[in-house]
Enzyme design. Structure first.
Site, PDB file in Angstrom:
ATOM      1  N   GLU A  64      -5.445  -5.376  10.507  1.00 44.44           N
ATOM      2  CA  GLU A  64      -4.472  -4.303  10.676  1.00 44.44           C
ATOM      3  C   GLU A  64      -4.782  -3.540  11.959  1.00 44.44           C
ATOM      4  O   GLU A  64      -5.620  -2.612  11.951  1.00 44.44           O
ATOM      5  CB  GLU A  64      -4.550  -3.329   9.498  1.00 44.44           C
ATOM      6  CG  GLU A  64      -4.196  -3.955   8.177  1.00 44.44           C
ATOM      7  CD  GLU A  64      -3.589  -2.920   7.245  1.00 44.44           C
ATOM      8  OE1 GLU A  64      -2.468  -3.134   6.802  1.00 44.44           O
ATOM      9  OE2 GLU A  64      -4.227  -1.889   6.987  1.00 44.44           O
ATOM     10  N   LYS A  74       0.109   4.313  -0.263  1.00 41.15           N
ATOM     11  CA  LYS A  74      -0.534   5.500   0.324  1.00 41.15           C
ATOM     12  C   LYS A  74      -0.327   6.732  -0.588  1.00 41.15           C
ATOM     13  O   LYS A  74      -0.228   6.588  -1.802  1.00 41.15           O
ATOM     14  CB  LYS A  74      -0.008   5.741   1.736  1.00 41.15           C
ATOM     15  CG  LYS A  74      -0.058   4.479   2.600  1.00 41.15           C
ATOM     16  CD  LYS A  74       0.070   4.760   4.049  1.00 41.15           C
ATOM     17  CE  LYS A  74       0.237   3.456   4.794  1.00 41.15           C
ATOM     18  NZ  LYS A  74       0.009   3.560   6.200  1.00 41.15           N
ATOM     19  N   GLY A 122       2.082   2.133  10.663  1.00 43.66           N
ATOM     20  CA  GLY A 122       2.970   3.286  10.504  1.00 43.66           C
ATOM     21  C   GLY A 122       3.634   3.726  11.800  1.00 43.66           C
ATOM     22  O   GLY A 122       4.197   4.812  11.871  1.00 43.66           O
ATOM     23  N   HIS A 128      -9.624   0.637   5.002  1.00 52.36           N
ATOM     24  CA  HIS A 128      -8.295   0.831   5.611  1.00 52.36           C
ATOM     25  C   HIS A 128      -8.455   1.746   6.823  1.00 52.36           C
ATOM     26  O   HIS A 128      -9.294   2.654   6.821  1.00 52.36           O
ATOM     27  CB  HIS A 128      -7.345   1.450   4.582  1.00 52.36           C
ATOM     28  CG  HIS A 128      -5.934   1.498   5.072  1.00 52.36           C
ATOM     29  ND1 HIS A 128      -5.479   2.504   5.891  1.00 52.36           N
ATOM     30  CD2 HIS A 128      -4.892   0.648   4.891  1.00 52.36           C
ATOM     31  CE1 HIS A 128      -4.204   2.282   6.186  1.00 52.36           C
ATOM     32  NE2 HIS A 128      -3.823   1.147   5.587  1.00 52.36           N
ATOM     33  N   ASN A 131       0.865  -1.190   0.000  1.00 47.70           N
ATOM     34  CA  ASN A 131       0.000   0.000   0.000  1.00 47.70           C
ATOM     35  C   ASN A 131       0.901   1.239   0.000  1.00 47.70           C
ATOM     36  O   ASN A 131       1.500   1.569   1.015  1.00 47.70           O
ATOM     37  CB  ASN A 131      -0.888  -0.037   1.257  1.00 47.70           C
ATOM     38  CG  ASN A 131      -1.691   1.242   1.425  1.00 47.70           C
ATOM     39  OD1 ASN A 131      -1.810   2.045   0.496  1.00 47.70           O
ATOM     40  ND2 ASN A 131      -2.245   1.432   2.613  1.00 47.70           N
ATOM     41  N   SER A 185       3.291  -2.293  10.273  1.00 45.04           N
ATOM     42  CA  SER A 185       4.752  -2.225  10.434  1.00 45.04           C
ATOM     43  C   SER A 185       5.455  -3.540  10.106  1.00 45.04           C
ATOM     44  O   SER A 185       6.421  -3.924  10.774  1.00 45.04           O
ATOM     45  CB  SER A 185       5.100  -1.749  11.853  1.00 45.04           C
ATOM     46  OG  SER A 185       4.558  -0.468  12.080  1.00 45.04           O
ATOM     47  N   GLU A 194      -6.882   4.224   7.846  1.00 45.07           N
ATOM     48  CA  GLU A 194      -6.797   5.668   7.590  1.00 45.07           C
ATOM     49  C   GLU A 194      -8.108   6.193   7.001  1.00 45.07           C
ATOM     50  O   GLU A 194      -8.492   7.336   7.235  1.00 45.07           O
ATOM     51  CB  GLU A 194      -5.584   5.962   6.691  1.00 45.07           C
ATOM     52  CG  GLU A 194      -4.285   5.854   7.493  1.00 45.07           C
ATOM     53  CD  GLU A 194      -3.095   5.325   6.734  1.00 45.07           C
ATOM     54  OE1 GLU A 194      -3.084   5.377   5.491  1.00 45.07           O
ATOM     55  OE2 GLU A 194      -2.157   4.842   7.405  1.00 45.07           O
TER      56      GLU A 194
HETATM   57  C1  PEP Z   1      -0.842  -0.048   5.835  1.00 37.39           C
HETATM   58  O1  PEP Z   1      -0.846   1.088   5.402  1.00 37.39           O
HETATM   59  O2  PEP Z   1      -1.740  -0.820   5.509  1.00 37.39           O
HETATM   60  C2  PEP Z   1       0.236  -0.460   6.733  1.00 37.39           C
HETATM   61  C3  PEP Z   1       0.165  -1.634   7.275  1.00 37.39           C
HETATM   62  O3  PEP Z   1       1.258   0.454   6.930  1.00 37.39           O
HETATM   63  P1  PEP Z   1       2.672   0.153   7.641  1.00 37.39           P
HETATM   64  O4  PEP Z   1       3.214  -1.128   7.078  1.00 37.39           O
HETATM   65  O5  PEP Z   1       3.525   1.316   7.323  1.00 37.39           O
HETATM   66  O6  PEP Z   1       2.402   0.017   9.115  1.00 37.39           O
END
Ligand code: PEP
Length: 259
Positions: A167, A11, A173, A95, A9, A212, A97
């Site tokens: 997630e 972003k 992040g 997601h 992803n 992460s 976000e």
């Molecule tokens: C994501 O944006 O779905 C995500 C898991 O980000 P990150 O790996 O940076 O935590």
């Protein structure tokens, strides 16, 4: 055995040139990787590049969002049919976000899911709890609400064409990864929820972990029986780290076949 999926992803990152370089590097690095599925989720404006550069490869691509319906007076939004036009196979729905920064509630997430299913895009439906919810022991309740709202809207059969991603919001992040055991506990709970409705679906559903994930922590997560790959944010912006995660998935998959 479920075939792992590693999805990046991107972003709201990258220039046109940066997207081109990243797509080309992933394309080169992924030559010969056939034991797992790989997908990238660039921003809308880089989807055409993905379509041009990844056509005739085994790497697929998708969008990070869509809006409900096929077309209409929705300034600034992008619909499912528009994504299909750009060769997208997948779309991220729900997601964290989108749920938390853009305040998408259960009803809007479910409506988006339905719009994706209507045009045969494969949704990657993201589920996850905040840190406060985890601390107050509400993780399972939140996951169940998010999943059940989706099932109530599109019907259990539509999930055959989906991927789920657990997630935890607190791990996205932040550099704080759920331990493999924490992630496994939630993945196994999700599978049990599915099994209550349809055992075959529960057994075949791919459930990715996201939060992460990096090349050096991926193997521990992929070794868990209910983790079928990863949705990767930050580490997917660099080909070497993204491919390192893909390689960890290949290794676990092959070891799983032997055991
Ligand atoms: C994501 O944006 O779905 C995500 C898991 O980000 P990150 O790996 O940076 O935590």
């Amino acid at each position: 055995m479920r075939k792992p999926l590693v999805a990046g992803n991107w972003k709201m990152h990258g220039s046109r040139q940066a997207a081109k370089t990243l797509l080309e590097s992933i394309k080169q690095g992924a030559v010969g990787i056939s034991d797992i599925d790989i997908a990238v989720f660039p921003s809308f404006v880089h989807l055409q590049q993905a379509q041009e550069l990844l056509a005739k490869t085994s790497i697929t691509w998708g969008a990070q969002n869509l809006y409900v319906g096929e077309s209409g007076a929705f300034t600034g939004e992008v619909s499912g049919p528009m994504l299909v036009d750009y060769g997208c196979q997948y779309v991220l729905i729900g997601h964290s976000e989108r749920r938390h920064v853009f305040k998408e509630d259960l009803a809007l997430v479910a409506a988006k899911l339905k719009s994706a299913c209507d045009v045969k895009l494969k949704p990657v439906l993201c589920l996850g709890e905040t840190l406060e919810q985890r601390k107050s022991d509400q993780t399972e309740q939140i996951i169940a609400e998010q999943l059940e709202s989706a099932i109530d809207t599109v019907g259990i059969k539509s999930l055959q064409n989906m991927v789920l991603a657990y997630e935890p919001v607190w791990a996205i992040g932040t550099g704080l990864t759920a331990t493999p055991e924490q992630a496994q506990a939630v993945h196994s709970y999700i599978r049990k929820l599915l099994a209550k409705q349809e055992v075959a679906l529960a057994n075949t559903m791919r459930i990715l972990y996201g939060g992460s994930v990096k090349a050096d922590n991926a193997a521990g997560l992929f070794a868990m029986p209910d983790i079928d790959g990863a949705l990767v944010g930050g580490a997917s912006l660099e080909a070497k780290s993204f491919l390192g995660i893909c390689e960890a998935a290949v290794k676990e998959f092959k070891e799983g076949l032997l055991s």
